[in-house]
Structures are given as structure tokens and as C-alpha cells.
Design a protein around this motif. Structure first.
Motif, PDB file in Angstrom:
ATOM      1  N   ALA A 158       0.828  -1.201   0.000  1.00 40.61           N
ATOM      2  CA  ALA A 158       0.000   0.000   0.000  1.00 40.61           C
ATOM      3  C   ALA A 158       0.869   1.261   0.000  1.00 40.61           C
ATOM      4  CB  ALA A 158      -0.950   0.001   1.199  1.00 40.61           C
ATOM      5  N   MET A 159       1.932   1.245   0.803  1.00 42.61           N
ATOM      6  CA  MET A 159       2.840   2.402   0.833  1.00 42.61           C
ATOM      7  C   MET A 159       3.503   2.597  -0.527  1.00 42.61           C
ATOM      8  SD  MET A 159       4.543   2.571   4.661  1.00 42.61           S
ATOM      9  CE  MET A 159       5.774   1.386   4.282  1.00 42.61           C
ATOM     10  N   ALA A 160       3.967   1.527  -1.120  1.00 42.36           N
ATOM     11  CA  ALA A 160       4.612   1.620  -2.430  1.00 42.36           C
ATOM     12  C   ALA A 160       3.627   2.138  -3.475  1.00 42.36           C
ATOM     13  CB  ALA A 160       5.171   0.265  -2.851  1.00 42.36           C
ATOM     14  N   PHE A 161       2.384   1.707  -3.388  1.00 42.53           N
ATOM     15  CA  PHE A 161       1.357   2.157  -4.328  1.00 42.53           C
ATOM     16  C   PHE A 161       1.114   3.658  -4.200  1.00 42.53           C
ATOM     17  CE2 PHE A 161      -3.131   2.810  -5.512  1.00 42.53           C
ATOM     18  CZ  PHE A 161      -3.113   2.302  -6.800  1.00 42.53           C
ATOM     19  N   VAL A 162       0.985   4.135  -2.967  1.00 39.39           N
ATOM     20  CA  VAL A 162       0.762   5.572  -2.737  1.00 39.39           C
ATOM     21  C   VAL A 162       1.962   6.379  -3.224  1.00 39.39           C
ATOM     22  CG1 VAL A 162       0.476   7.353  -0.959  1.00 39.39           C
ATOM     23  CG2 VAL A 162      -0.883   5.246  -0.857  1.00 39.39           C
ATOM     24  N   ILE A 163       3.152   5.920  -2.919  1.00 36.23           N
ATOM     25  CA  ILE A 163       4.360   6.620  -3.360  1.00 36.23           C
ATOM     26  C   ILE A 163       4.428   6.653  -4.887  1.00 36.23           C
ATOM     27  CG2 ILE A 163       6.886   6.501  -3.436  1.00 36.23           C
ATOM     28  CD1 ILE A 163       6.705   5.394  -0.515  1.00 36.23           C
ATOM     29  N   ALA A 164       4.137   5.532  -5.520  1.00 31.52           N
ATOM     30  CA  ALA A 164       4.194   5.471  -6.989  1.00 31.52           C
ATOM     31  C   ALA A 164       3.190   6.413  -7.626  1.00 31.52           C
ATOM     32  CB  ALA A 164       3.953   4.038  -7.457  1.00 31.52           C
ATOM     33  N   LYS A 165       1.970   6.423  -7.102  1.00 31.51           N
ATOM     34  CA  LYS A 165       0.942   7.309  -7.661  1.00 31.51           C
ATOM     35  C   LYS A 165       1.314   8.770  -7.443  1.00 31.51           C
ATOM     36  CE  LYS A 165      -1.847   4.430  -9.490  1.00 31.51           C
ATOM     37  NZ  LYS A 165      -2.040   4.382 -10.927  1.00 31.51           N
ATOM     38  N   ASN A 166       1.852   9.080  -6.269  1.00 33.72           N
ATOM     39  CA  ASN A 166       2.280  10.439  -5.975  1.00 33.72           C
ATOM     40  C   ASN A 166       3.417  10.843  -6.912  1.00 33.72           C
ATOM     41  OD1 ASN A 166       2.452  12.905  -4.363  1.00 33.72           O
ATOM     42  ND2 ASN A 166       4.398  12.052  -3.672  1.00 33.72           N
ATOM     43  N   MET A 167       4.389   9.952  -7.084  1.00 31.75           N
ATOM     44  CA  MET A 167       5.521  10.246  -7.960  1.00 31.75           C
ATOM     45  C   MET A 167       5.046  10.461  -9.394  1.00 31.75           C
ATOM     46  SD  MET A 167       9.103   8.195  -8.531  1.00 31.75           S
ATOM     47  CE  MET A 167       8.476   6.859  -9.507  1.00 31.75           C
ATOM     48  N   GLN A 168       4.142   9.610  -9.833  1.00 33.96           N
ATOM     49  CA  GLN A 168       3.615   9.730 -11.188  1.00 33.96           C
ATOM     50  C   GLN A 168       2.984  11.114 -11.400  1.00 33.96           C
ATOM     51  OE1 GLN A 168       0.256   7.164 -11.959  1.00 33.96           O
ATOM     52  NE2 GLN A 168       0.706   7.095 -14.141  1.00 33.96           N
ATOM     53  N   GLN A 169       2.146  11.538 -10.468  1.00 36.89           N
ATOM     54  CA  GLN A 169       1.481  12.829 -10.599  1.00 36.89           C
ATOM     55  C   GLN A 169       2.483  13.978 -10.513  1.00 36.89           C
ATOM     56  OE1 GLN A 169      -1.797  13.369 -11.455  1.00 36.89           O
ATOM     57  NE2 GLN A 169      -0.942  15.390 -11.794  1.00 36.89           N
ATOM     58  N   CYS A 170       3.425  13.897  -9.606  1.00 31.97           N
ATOM     59  CA  CYS A 170       4.421  14.952  -9.453  1.00 31.97           C
ATOM     60  C   CYS A 170       5.299  15.088 -10.704  1.00 31.97           C
ATOM     61  CB  CYS A 170       5.296  14.707  -8.223  1.00 31.97           C
ATOM     62  SG  CYS A 170       4.424  14.953  -6.670  1.00 31.97           S
ATOM     63  N   ILE A 171       5.678  13.954 -11.284  1.00 32.93           N
ATOM     64  CA  ILE A 171       6.493  13.996 -12.501  1.00 32.93           C
ATOM     65  C   ILE A 171       5.698  14.630 -13.640  1.00 32.93           C
ATOM     66  CG2 ILE A 171       7.551  12.565 -14.309  1.00 32.93           C
ATOM     67  CD1 ILE A 171       8.517  10.718 -12.046  1.00 32.93           C
ATOM     68  N   LEU A 172       4.440  14.239 -13.779  1.00 36.73           N
ATOM     69  CA  LEU A 172       3.598  14.840 -14.824  1.00 36.73           C
ATOM     70  C   LEU A 172       3.479  16.351 -14.622  1.00 36.73           C
ATOM     71  CD1 LEU A 172       0.745  12.186 -15.138  1.00 36.73           C
ATOM     72  CD2 LEU A 172       2.538  12.685 -16.809  1.00 36.73           C
ATOM     73  N   ASP A 173       3.304  16.768 -13.379  1.00 35.03           N
ATOM     74  CA  ASP A 173       3.211  18.201 -13.077  1.00 35.03           C
ATOM     75  C   ASP A 173       4.508  18.921 -13.458  1.00 35.03           C
ATOM     76  OD1 ASP A 173       0.669  17.745 -12.102  1.00 35.03           O
ATOM     77  OD2 ASP A 173       1.244  17.893  -9.983  1.00 35.03           O
ATOM     78  N   GLN A 174       5.652  18.322 -13.117  1.00 30.66           N
ATOM     79  CA  GLN A 174       6.941  18.929 -13.430  1.00 30.66           C
ATOM     80  C   GLN A 174       7.145  19.043 -14.944  1.00 30.66           C
ATOM     81  OE1 GLN A 174       7.583  20.222 -10.338  1.00 30.66           O
ATOM     82  NE2 GLN A 174       9.731  19.860 -10.776  1.00 30.66           N
ATOM     83  N   VAL A 175       6.811  17.989 -15.667  1.00 26.36           N
ATOM     84  CA  VAL A 175       6.982  17.985 -17.118  1.00 26.36           C
ATOM     85  C   VAL A 175       6.085  19.046 -17.758  1.00 26.36           C
ATOM     86  CG1 VAL A 175       6.603  16.608 -19.216  1.00 26.36           C
ATOM     87  CG2 VAL A 175       7.776  15.603 -17.251  1.00 26.36           C
ATOM     88  N   GLU A 176       4.849  19.151 -17.275  1.00 21.64           N
ATOM     89  CA  GLU A 176       3.930  20.161 -17.807  1.00 21.64           C
ATOM     90  C   GLU A 176       4.471  21.571 -17.589  1.00 21.64           C
ATOM     91  OE1 GLU A 176       0.047  19.602 -16.149  1.00 21.64           O
ATOM     92  OE2 GLU A 176      -0.291  17.737 -17.265  1.00 21.64           O
ATOM     93  N   LYS A 177       5.189  21.785 -16.494  1.00 16.79           N
ATOM     94  CA  LYS A 177       5.780  23.081 -16.200  1.00 16.79           C
ATOM     95  C   LYS A 177       7.092  23.286 -16.947  1.00 16.79           C
ATOM     96  CE  LYS A 177       4.093  23.092 -11.452  1.00 16.79           C
ATOM     97  NZ  LYS A 177       4.520  23.022 -10.042  1.00 16.79           N
ATOM     98  N   GLY A 178       7.562  22.229 -17.610  1.00 16.48           N
ATOM     99  CA  GLY A 178       8.830  22.316 -18.321  1.00 16.48           C
ATOM    100  C   GLY A 178      10.027  22.229 -17.396  1.00 16.48           C
ATOM    101  N   GLU A 179       9.815  21.664 -16.204  1.00 15.94           N
ATOM    102  CA  GLU A 179      10.884  21.558 -15.217  1.00 15.94           C
ATOM    103  C   GLU A 179      11.421  20.130 -15.153  1.00 15.94           C
ATOM    104  OE1 GLU A 179       9.246  22.996 -11.556  1.00 15.94           O
ATOM    105  OE2 GLU A 179       8.801  24.965 -12.380  1.00 15.94           O
ATOM    106  N   ASP A 180      12.584  19.993 -14.553  1.00 15.99           N
ATOM    107  CA  ASP A 180      13.237  18.708 -14.398  1.00 15.99           C
ATOM    108  C   ASP A 180      12.553  17.906 -13.288  1.00 15.99           C
ATOM    109  OD1 ASP A 180      15.088  16.677 -14.707  1.00 15.99           O
ATOM    110  OD2 ASP A 180      16.576  17.620 -13.402  1.00 15.99           O
TER     111      ASP A 180
END
Length: 86
Positions: free
Chosen positions: A48-70
């Protein structure tokens, strides 16, 4: 972070497992049965912890890419969360 119903359902199942362990103890079941269920509950929590972390990471990476950030910082934070959870 949005906590989805799927995430909440995982925790509800774990909650049920913990209640089951308590019931085994109240019924004075053998140690092997109790430990087996505790181990299964621990594994479920780890997943469950790994799932939450993965989903959070996925969303954060998408947000960063949309902003044009690393996204390296987000990945590093997720790795640290996984390491800390061990």
C-alpha cells in the motif's frame, strides 16, 4: 495529493486483517497462525505504501513535465520515501 478510493480500500482491507489478528489472539489461536497473519498484514501495508508513493511520484512527474521543469528532484524524493519505508 488525491487519495483515491482504491488507496482507501487497500487500507480498509488492512484494517480488516488487523481486526482478524486481534480475533485470533482473543480466541487464543496458536502463535504460528497469528504470526502468519501479521506477516501478511505487514506485506499488505508495504504494498500500500509503495502504491501511494508510486501514484504520488507519477502525478508529481507529470506536473513537473507540464511546467517544463526537471523531474529528478521528484524521483529522488520518491526513492527516499521508499527507502525510509523499509
Amino acid at each position: 495529493m488525491e487519495y483515491t478510493q482504491e488507496m482507501k480500500n487497500r487500507l480498509k482491507r488492512i484494517e480488516g486483517q488487523v481486526r482478524g489478528i486481534l480475533r485470533l489472539m482473543e480466541e487464543e489461536k496458536d502463535c504460528k497462525s497469528v504470526i502468519t497473519q501479521m506477516s501478511a498484514t505487514k506485506s499488505a501495508m508495504d504494498r500500500a505504501m509503495a502504491f501511494v508513493i508510486a501514484k504520488n511520484m507519477q502525478q508529481c512527474i507529470l506536473d513537473q513535465v507540464e511546467k517544463g521543469e526537471d523531474a529528478d528532484q521528484v524521483v529522488e524524493e520518491a526513492i527516499q520515501l521508499l527507502v525510509k519505508s523499509r
